[in-house]
Write a protein that holds these residues in place. Structure first.
Motif, PDB file in Angstrom:
ATOM      1  N   PRO A  16       0.817  -1.229   0.000  1.00  0.00           N
ATOM      2  CA  PRO A  16       0.000   0.000   0.000  1.00  0.00           C
ATOM      3  C   PRO A  16       0.842   1.267   0.000  1.00  0.00           C
ATOM      4  O   PRO A  16       0.717   2.115   0.881  1.00  0.00           O
ATOM      5  CB  PRO A  16      -0.823  -0.137   1.291  1.00  0.00           C
ATOM      6  CG  PRO A  16       0.046  -0.929   2.202  1.00  0.00           C
ATOM      7  CD  PRO A  16       0.864  -1.850   1.334  1.00  0.00           C
ATOM      8  N   HIS A  17       1.713   1.399  -0.973  1.00  0.00           N
ATOM      9  CA  HIS A  17       2.577   2.570  -1.095  1.00  0.00           C
ATOM     10  C   HIS A  17       2.755   2.880  -2.578  1.00  0.00           C
ATOM     11  O   HIS A  17       2.773   1.961  -3.397  1.00  0.00           O
ATOM     12  CB  HIS A  17       3.954   2.294  -0.476  1.00  0.00           C
ATOM     13  CG  HIS A  17       3.890   1.865   0.956  1.00  0.00           C
ATOM     14  ND1 HIS A  17       3.807   2.742   2.001  1.00  0.00           N
ATOM     15  CD2 HIS A  17       3.870   0.619   1.503  1.00  0.00           C
ATOM     16  CE1 HIS A  17       3.753   2.064   3.147  1.00  0.00           C
ATOM     17  NE2 HIS A  17       3.782   0.780   2.873  1.00  0.00           N
ATOM     18  N   PRO A  18       2.937   4.157  -2.924  1.00  0.00           N
ATOM     19  CA  PRO A  18       3.096   4.503  -4.354  1.00  0.00           C
ATOM     20  C   PRO A  18       4.424   3.966  -4.912  1.00  0.00           C
ATOM     21  O   PRO A  18       5.392   3.809  -4.166  1.00  0.00           O
ATOM     22  CB  PRO A  18       3.102   6.040  -4.350  1.00  0.00           C
ATOM     23  CG  PRO A  18       3.415   6.442  -2.952  1.00  0.00           C
ATOM     24  CD  PRO A  18       2.951   5.342  -2.058  1.00  0.00           C
ATOM     25  N   PRO A  19       4.468   3.702  -6.220  1.00  0.00           N
ATOM     26  CA  PRO A  19       5.678   3.150  -6.845  1.00  0.00           C
ATOM     27  C   PRO A  19       6.924   3.992  -6.576  1.00  0.00           C
ATOM     28  O   PRO A  19       8.005   3.439  -6.373  1.00  0.00           O
ATOM     29  CB  PRO A  19       5.340   3.144  -8.343  1.00  0.00           C
ATOM     30  CG  PRO A  19       3.862   3.111  -8.404  1.00  0.00           C
ATOM     31  CD  PRO A  19       3.365   3.837  -7.199  1.00  0.00           C
ATOM     32  N   GLU A  20       6.782   5.315  -6.556  1.00  0.00           N
ATOM     33  CA  GLU A  20       7.949   6.195  -6.352  1.00  0.00           C
ATOM     34  C   GLU A  20       8.617   5.913  -5.009  1.00  0.00           C
ATOM     35  O   GLU A  20       9.843   5.951  -4.883  1.00  0.00           O
ATOM     36  CB  GLU A  20       7.533   7.679  -6.414  1.00  0.00           C
ATOM     37  CG  GLU A  20       7.108   8.160  -7.802  1.00  0.00           C
ATOM     38  CD  GLU A  20       5.717   7.662  -8.215  1.00  0.00           C
ATOM     39  OE1 GLU A  20       4.940   7.202  -7.331  1.00  0.00           O
ATOM     40  OE2 GLU A  20       5.407   7.693  -9.435  1.00  0.00           O
ATOM     41  N   LYS A  21       7.795   5.634  -4.011  1.00  0.00           N
ATOM     42  CA  LYS A  21       8.329   5.371  -2.683  1.00  0.00           C
ATOM     43  C   LYS A  21       9.012   4.000  -2.624  1.00  0.00           C
ATOM     44  O   LYS A  21      10.113   3.855  -2.082  1.00  0.00           O
ATOM     45  CB  LYS A  21       7.174   5.436  -1.684  1.00  0.00           C
ATOM     46  CG  LYS A  21       7.603   5.337  -0.240  1.00  0.00           C
ATOM     47  CD  LYS A  21       6.372   5.499   0.654  1.00  0.00           C
ATOM     48  CE  LYS A  21       6.704   5.163   2.085  1.00  0.00           C
ATOM     49  NZ  LYS A  21       5.494   5.184   2.913  1.00  0.00           N
ATOM     50  N   VAL A  22       8.366   3.009  -3.239  1.00  0.00           N
ATOM     51  CA  VAL A  22       8.977   1.670  -3.288  1.00  0.00           C
ATOM     52  C   VAL A  22      10.293   1.751  -4.048  1.00  0.00           C
ATOM     53  O   VAL A  22      11.302   1.161  -3.670  1.00  0.00           O
ATOM     54  CB  VAL A  22       8.026   0.647  -3.962  1.00  0.00           C
ATOM     55  CG1 VAL A  22       8.681  -0.719  -4.039  1.00  0.00           C
ATOM     56  CG2 VAL A  22       6.702   0.571  -3.214  1.00  0.00           C
ATOM     57  N   TRP A  23      10.282   2.534  -5.112  1.00  0.00           N
ATOM     58  CA  TRP A  23      11.489   2.694  -5.939  1.00  0.00           C
ATOM     59  C   TRP A  23      12.659   3.221  -5.107  1.00  0.00           C
ATOM     60  O   TRP A  23      13.783   2.758  -5.238  1.00  0.00           O
ATOM     61  CB  TRP A  23      11.186   3.654  -7.112  1.00  0.00           C
ATOM     62  CG  TRP A  23      12.351   3.858  -8.027  1.00  0.00           C
ATOM     63  CD1 TRP A  23      13.202   4.937  -8.055  1.00  0.00           C
ATOM     64  CD2 TRP A  23      12.815   2.955  -9.050  1.00  0.00           C
ATOM     65  NE1 TRP A  23      14.157   4.768  -9.013  1.00  0.00           N
ATOM     66  CE2 TRP A  23      13.947   3.555  -9.646  1.00  0.00           C
ATOM     67  CE3 TRP A  23      12.384   1.707  -9.510  1.00  0.00           C
ATOM     68  CZ2 TRP A  23      14.659   2.953 -10.683  1.00  0.00           C
ATOM     69  CZ3 TRP A  23      13.085   1.099 -10.540  1.00  0.00           C
ATOM     70  CH2 TRP A  23      14.209   1.715 -11.116  1.00  0.00           C
ATOM     71  N   ARG A  24      12.366   4.190  -4.220  1.00  0.00           N
ATOM     72  CA  ARG A  24      13.427   4.713  -3.352  1.00  0.00           C
ATOM     73  C   ARG A  24      14.002   3.608  -2.469  1.00  0.00           C
ATOM     74  O   ARG A  24      15.215   3.505  -2.289  1.00  0.00           O
ATOM     75  CB  ARG A  24      12.886   5.841  -2.481  1.00  0.00           C
ATOM     76  CG  ARG A  24      12.928   7.196  -3.183  1.00  0.00           C
ATOM     77  CD  ARG A  24      12.013   8.200  -2.513  1.00  0.00           C
ATOM     78  NE  ARG A  24      12.331   8.385  -1.096  1.00  0.00           N
ATOM     79  CZ  ARG A  24      11.460   8.773  -0.158  1.00  0.00           C
ATOM     80  NH1 ARG A  24      10.206   9.003  -0.477  1.00  0.00           N
ATOM     81  NH2 ARG A  24      11.840   8.933   1.081  1.00  0.00           N
ATOM     82  N   ALA A  25      13.120   2.779  -1.917  1.00  0.00           N
ATOM     83  CA  ALA A  25      13.588   1.700  -1.047  1.00  0.00           C
ATOM     84  C   ALA A  25      14.426   0.678  -1.810  1.00  0.00           C
ATOM     85  O   ALA A  25      15.299   0.011  -1.245  1.00  0.00           O
ATOM     86  CB  ALA A  25      12.396   1.013  -0.390  1.00  0.00           C
ATOM     87  N   LEU A  26      14.176   0.574  -3.121  1.00  0.00           N
ATOM     88  CA  LEU A  26      14.905  -0.400  -3.947  1.00  0.00           C
ATOM     89  C   LEU A  26      16.217   0.153  -4.496  1.00  0.00           C
ATOM     90  O   LEU A  26      17.063  -0.603  -4.963  1.00  0.00           O
ATOM     91  CB  LEU A  26      14.040  -0.843  -5.145  1.00  0.00           C
ATOM     92  CG  LEU A  26      12.773  -1.636  -4.894  1.00  0.00           C
ATOM     93  CD1 LEU A  26      12.150  -2.046  -6.221  1.00  0.00           C
ATOM     94  CD2 LEU A  26      13.052  -2.867  -4.063  1.00  0.00           C
ATOM     95  N   THR A  27      16.369   1.487  -4.487  1.00  0.00           N
ATOM     96  CA  THR A  27      17.503   2.063  -5.214  1.00  0.00           C
ATOM     97  C   THR A  27      18.411   2.975  -4.395  1.00  0.00           C
ATOM     98  O   THR A  27      19.426   3.437  -4.898  1.00  0.00           O
ATOM     99  CB  THR A  27      17.005   2.868  -6.440  1.00  0.00           C
ATOM    100  OG1 THR A  27      16.055   3.841  -6.001  1.00  0.00           O
ATOM    101  CG2 THR A  27      16.374   1.960  -7.478  1.00  0.00           C
ATOM    102  N   GLN A  28      18.047   3.286  -3.133  1.00  0.00           N
ATOM    103  CA  GLN A  28      18.945   4.103  -2.307  1.00  0.00           C
ATOM    104  C   GLN A  28      19.717   3.185  -1.369  1.00  0.00           C
ATOM    105  O   GLN A  28      19.124   2.463  -0.552  1.00  0.00           O
ATOM    106  CB  GLN A  28      18.146   5.150  -1.524  1.00  0.00           C
ATOM    107  CG  GLN A  28      17.557   6.227  -2.448  1.00  0.00           C
ATOM    108  CD  GLN A  28      16.797   7.315  -1.678  1.00  0.00           C
ATOM    109  OE1 GLN A  28      16.868   7.381  -0.459  1.00  0.00           O
ATOM    110  NE2 GLN A  28      16.073   8.153  -2.409  1.00  0.00           N
TER     111      GLN A  28
END
Lengths: 145, 107
Positions: A16-28
């Motif tokens: 339940p989170h927007p893709p942009e936020k998940v993307w940060r968790a995957l790439t930072q």
């Protein structure tokens, strides 16, 4: 991405989170370390990096990786290989992340491809490679219920 | 067979049981008394652990006169060493941690 003589593993979950936020968790890098492993990841195609876990008997704890694909905030791929003296006959796989927006958040899909059949049978012989995963096994078992 | 794998994982998640199994795998056939000597727990406790290991197929027993001798069956570890299932468990665990992290992160 998988060859006919290899197998893939897919884990998929809606979050339940927007893709942009998940993307940060995957790439930072600092965020990746919080849920996956210590790393020197950078979201740049061609960047070579490592994941580092605590070494265990029969496993040096290091995974050799190279960024293969960066398409924010939807697709990310990197190689995921055994390293150093374990590289020759070790794991050679590719991890691909796909983020799809949904009504309530994001469908997160992880595919690890390239498992070779012989890797599943290397339990034979006197030295037991299974020990390498014992460290995380207890946590994993707790979730089996 | 997932049920078998679950049983195997649970059996080996106990450190004492794992130590007993490792000892049998390393040193060969033993009696319950030999195992008790080194296990740091009582003989009934060792016997109970051996029973669980036997159910999981990890240990085999053999009668030798009045004694029962136990040995390891490493082949029973096969499901555990299946890279795919191990990695599946690994990634499910990491997905849980990713979700925990996302909850803590700002929008």
């Amino acid at each position: 991405m998988s060859k006919p003589d290899t197998r893939s593993l897919v884990v998929e979950r809606e979050m339940p989170h927007p893709p942009e936020k998940v993307w940060r968790a995957l790439t930072q890098s600092a965020l990746i370390e919080e849920w996956l492993m210590q790393n020197d990841f950078q979201p740049v195609v061609g960047h070579k990096f490592n994941f580092r876990a605590k070494p265990m008997p029969n496993w040096n704890g290091v995974t050799d990786c190279e960024v293969l694909l960066v398409e924010a905030p939807a697709r990310l791929a990197y190689s995921w290989n055994a390293s150093a003296d374990e590289a020759a006959n070790g794991l050679k796989t590719i991890v691909t992340w796909t983020l799809t927006p949904t009504k309530g958040g994001t469908r997160v899909r992880m595919e690890q491809s390239g498992f070779r059949p012989e890797e599943e049978a290397n339990y034979q012989g006197a030295s037991y490679g299974w020990q390498r995963f014992m460290g995380s096994l207890e946590q994993v078992v707790a979730r089996l219920g | 067979m997932p049920a078998t794998a679950d049983n195997l994982f649970k059996t080996l998640a106990d450190p004492t049981r794992r130590a007993i199994f490792e000892r049998l795998a390393r040193d060969g056939e033993q009696t319950v008394w030999m195992l008790t000597d080194r296990a740091g727990v009582s003989q009934p406790a060792v016997s109970k652990h051996l029973g669980v290991l036997k159910l999981a197929g990890l240990v085999r027993e053999r009668r030798d006169g009045r004694e029962t001798r136990y040995s390891a069956r490493p082949r029973a570890l096969a499901p555990l060493v299946d890279w795919m299932s191990l990695y599946a468990a690994f990634w499910r665990d990491r997905f849980d941690r990713l979700e925990d992290l996302l909850k803590r992160m700002d929008q």
